[in-house]
Design a protein around this motif. Structure first.
Motif, PDB file in Angstrom:
ATOM      1  N   GLN A 289     -33.752 -20.280  61.939  1.00 22.33           N
ATOM      2  CA  GLN A 289     -32.880 -20.509  63.084  1.00 22.33           C
ATOM      3  C   GLN A 289     -31.405 -20.359  62.713  1.00 22.33           C
ATOM      4  O   GLN A 289     -30.592 -19.954  63.546  1.00 22.33           O
TER       5      GLN A 289
ATOM      6  N   ASN B 234     -31.201 -16.564  62.864  1.00 24.46           N
ATOM      7  CA  ASN B 234     -31.382 -16.058  64.218  1.00 24.46           C
ATOM      8  C   ASN B 234     -30.129 -16.254  65.070  1.00 24.46           C
ATOM      9  O   ASN B 234     -29.717 -15.352  65.811  1.00 24.46           O
ATOM     10  N   HIS B 235     -29.551 -17.447  64.980  1.00 25.83           N
ATOM     11  CA  HIS B 235     -28.374 -17.730  65.795  1.00 25.83           C
ATOM     12  C   HIS B 235     -27.168 -16.920  65.343  1.00 25.83           C
ATOM     13  O   HIS B 235     -26.428 -16.378  66.174  1.00 25.83           O
TER      14      HIS B 235
ATOM     15  N   TYR C 199     -27.670 -13.545  66.697  1.00 31.90           N
ATOM     16  CA  TYR C 199     -27.558 -13.543  68.162  1.00 31.90           C
ATOM     17  C   TYR C 199     -26.111 -13.493  68.618  1.00 31.90           C
ATOM     18  O   TYR C 199     -25.767 -12.748  69.548  1.00 31.90           O
TER      19      TYR C 199
ATOM     20  N   TRP D   9     -37.641 -15.804  70.974  1.00 32.85           N
ATOM     21  CA  TRP D   9     -36.678 -14.723  70.869  1.00 32.85           C
ATOM     22  C   TRP D   9     -37.314 -13.399  71.256  1.00 32.85           C
ATOM     23  O   TRP D   9     -38.496 -13.181  70.997  1.00 32.85           O
TER      24      TRP D   9
ATOM     25  N   ASP E 168     -31.814 -14.736  72.578  1.00 38.79           N
ATOM     26  CA  ASP E 168     -32.328 -16.095  72.485  1.00 38.79           C
ATOM     27  C   ASP E 168     -32.868 -16.509  73.846  1.00 38.79           C
ATOM     28  O   ASP E 168     -32.150 -16.465  74.850  1.00 38.79           O
TER      29      ASP E 168
ATOM     30  N   TRP F 119     -34.593 -19.599  74.031  1.00 36.33           N
ATOM     31  CA  TRP F 119     -34.687 -21.050  74.072  1.00 36.33           C
ATOM     32  C   TRP F 119     -33.867 -21.525  75.280  1.00 36.33           C
ATOM     33  O   TRP F 119     -32.797 -20.972  75.577  1.00 36.33           O
TER      34      TRP F 119
ATOM     35  N   ALA G  14     -30.037 -21.936  75.404  1.00 36.97           N
ATOM     36  CA  ALA G  14     -29.174 -20.759  75.413  1.00 36.97           C
ATOM     37  C   ALA G  14     -28.641 -20.446  76.810  1.00 36.97           C
ATOM     38  O   ALA G  14     -27.618 -19.760  76.933  1.00 36.97           O
TER      39      ALA G  14
END
Length: 207
Positions: free
Chosen positions: A92, A95-96, A99, A145, A179, A181, A184
């Motif tokens: 994560q 990933n963030h 992103y 994602w 993203d 989630w 987001a």
């Protein structure tokens, strides 16, 4: 398209790298730069609370282990399948950071140049890619994602749940992520994930 890997280590005041810590990179734009599509409050909470917590937890979990000093990609790959808690937080963190780079103010639309050619050869057209990518994001069950990835056989769209990311697969390079989630987009779009996905592709994506 080549997108630089987010720098995920900190730098001391003398300019040397502090390799013992995974770093929380700053946003590549101001907190209000993506408005009205993603609000300042969402970015502050998402980056300063959620992303920061993943980074802090990763650093706490690797302290005193043989992973201390590894970069975040090495950590997520080494912990995959062996330490789920550490993998979740390291993945994560990556990933963030990735992103944030996949969006920009006044973004959106179709790419040009080599990436456009690759998309056309892999999907038949940009519209076909767009539909497949939007469907991937809309059909992630729960949190996760949507990704555009490079593979030796061409570009592909995939989706992952939770913290999973394509870097756990050999010979796979992430080119774009979105993203999905709820944190987001929920403050701006509530439960209307498809509207957020359309907005991401029309106004935010950074090719």
């Amino acid at each position: 398209m080549s997108r630089a890997q987010p720098r995920m280590f900190s730098v001391r005041s003398d300019g040397s790298a502090d390799i013992q810590k995974v770093h929380l990179p700053p946003l590549p734009y101001a907190y209000d730069a993506l408005e009205p599509h993603i609000g300042e409050q969402t970015l502050r909470i998402h980056h300063d609370k959620h992303h920061a917590k993943y980074v802090d937890t990763t650093n706490s979990m690797i302290e005193g282990t043989n992973m201390e000093g590894m970069d975040v990609v090495q950590i997520l790959r080494k912990s995959y399948g062996t330490n789920q808690g550490l993998f979740n937080n390291a993945a994560q963190s990556f990933n963030h950071a990735f992103y944030w780079q996949c969006m920009k103010p006044n973004g959106g639309g179709a790419p040009t140049g080599q990436l456009a050619d690759l998309i056309n050869s892999s999907f038949g057209s940009f519209e076909n890619f767009r539909k497949e990518f939007a469907t991937a994001g809309a059909t992630v069950f729960g949190s996760g994602w949507a990704w555009l990835i490079w593979t030796p056989s061409g570009l592909k769209v995939t989706k992952t749940t939770g913290a999973d990311c394509p870097l756990t697969e050999p010979e796979t390079v992430p080119l774009l992520t979105m993203d999905v989630w709820e944190h987001a987009y929920y403050l701006n779009y509530q439960n209307m994930r498809p509207t957020y996905i359309d907005t991401f592709l029309n106004h935010l994506v950074n090719w």
